[in-house]
Design a protein around this motif. Sequence first.
Motif, mmCIF file in Angstrom:
data_model
loop_
_atom_site.group_PDB
_atom_site.id
_atom_site.type_symbol
_atom_site.label_atom_id
_atom_site.label_comp_id
_atom_site.label_asym_id
_atom_site.label_seq_id
_atom_site.Cartn_x
_atom_site.Cartn_y
_atom_site.Cartn_z
ATOM 1 N N PHE A 128 -17.347 -1.465 -41.776
ATOM 2 C CA PHE A 128 -16.290 -0.598 -41.269
ATOM 3 C C PHE A 128 -15.537 -1.366 -40.191
ATOM 4 O O PHE A 128 -16.151 -1.910 -39.277
ATOM 5 C CB PHE A 128 -16.868 0.667 -40.625
ATOM 6 N N PHE A 129 -14.207 -1.398 -40.308
ATOM 7 C CA PHE A 129 -13.364 -1.869 -39.209
ATOM 8 C C PHE A 129 -12.609 -0.647 -38.735
ATOM 9 O O PHE A 129 -11.803 -0.073 -39.476
ATOM 10 C CB PHE A 129 -12.389 -2.966 -39.635
ATOM 11 N N TYR A 130 -12.870 -0.221 -37.515
ATOM 12 C CA TYR A 130 -12.284 1.009 -36.979
ATOM 13 C C TYR A 130 -11.484 0.650 -35.739
ATOM 14 O O TYR A 130 -12.027 0.148 -34.761
ATOM 15 C CB TYR A 130 -13.412 1.981 -36.613
ATOM 16 N N TYR A 131 -10.160 0.901 -35.774
ATOM 17 C CA TYR A 131 -9.288 0.621 -34.639
ATOM 18 C C TYR A 131 -8.756 1.934 -34.075
ATOM 19 O O TYR A 131 -8.288 2.803 -34.831
ATOM 20 C CB TYR A 131 -8.104 -0.272 -35.038
ATOM 21 N N ILE A 132 -8.771 2.053 -32.738
ATOM 22 C CA ILE A 132 -8.241 3.230 -32.054
ATOM 23 C C ILE A 132 -7.367 2.745 -30.904
ATOM 24 O O ILE A 132 -7.826 1.997 -30.038
ATOM 25 C CB ILE A 132 -9.384 4.105 -31.498
ATOM 26 N N GLY A 133 -6.100 3.133 -30.914
ATOM 27 C CA GLY A 133 -5.208 2.728 -29.828
ATOM 28 C C GLY A 133 -3.753 2.758 -30.249
ATOM 29 O O GLY A 133 -3.369 3.469 -31.170
ATOM 30 N N HIS A 134 -2.942 1.944 -29.562
ATOM 31 C CA HIS A 134 -1.507 1.851 -29.850
ATOM 32 C C HIS A 134 -1.265 0.896 -31.013
ATOM 33 O O HIS A 134 -1.816 -0.209 -31.041
ATOM 34 C CB HIS A 134 -0.738 1.294 -28.641
#
Length: 173
Positions: A87-93
């Motif tokens: 899993f590659f999970y990105y949270i942000g702008h």
Amino acid sequence: MHFSTTSDTLVIIAGASEHPSCTQLGSMRTARNSALAVRDYFLSSDGMYISHNNLCWLFDKDLSAPNQLKHISDFLDKTSGHSGDVFFYYIGHGWVDAKNELYLSINETNARVGEAPTSLSTRSIAKLLNRVASKKRVIVILDCCFAEAGRASFENPQFSLRDTETRGDRGLT
């Protein structure tokens, strides 16, 4: 979607809630809260219950984009014996450039140097995942503005995450 055993599942969580050198992005306490909740879900016995060793936590890390990519590469190399999902999970702008390429801001994104060279590009992430995790099923989750623009990077035939004949199934959310 059926996931592999959780003992073999690998998780990379990236993103940022603070951008000290790019103040126009502002603070995102909600992004930090989300990242912590996602991390807790993957680690919890009520969630995916993965080992702490199978988690690469890059959220709010003071690392440049190239160093974050190296950290991801090293993590996937170190865990290459795992046969499970990644899993590659990105949270942000998230933001797009004039060519509609998606960039993901990180703690080290810098407005004076330029946002693009100091952010993670989805093209770089796709190339890295294709090279290092090519035999694994990769699930990419982009929790940011303009996430749809990132789809092109992960579906590019040059380093597609959709080639199911030679690689595991891939997903983009």
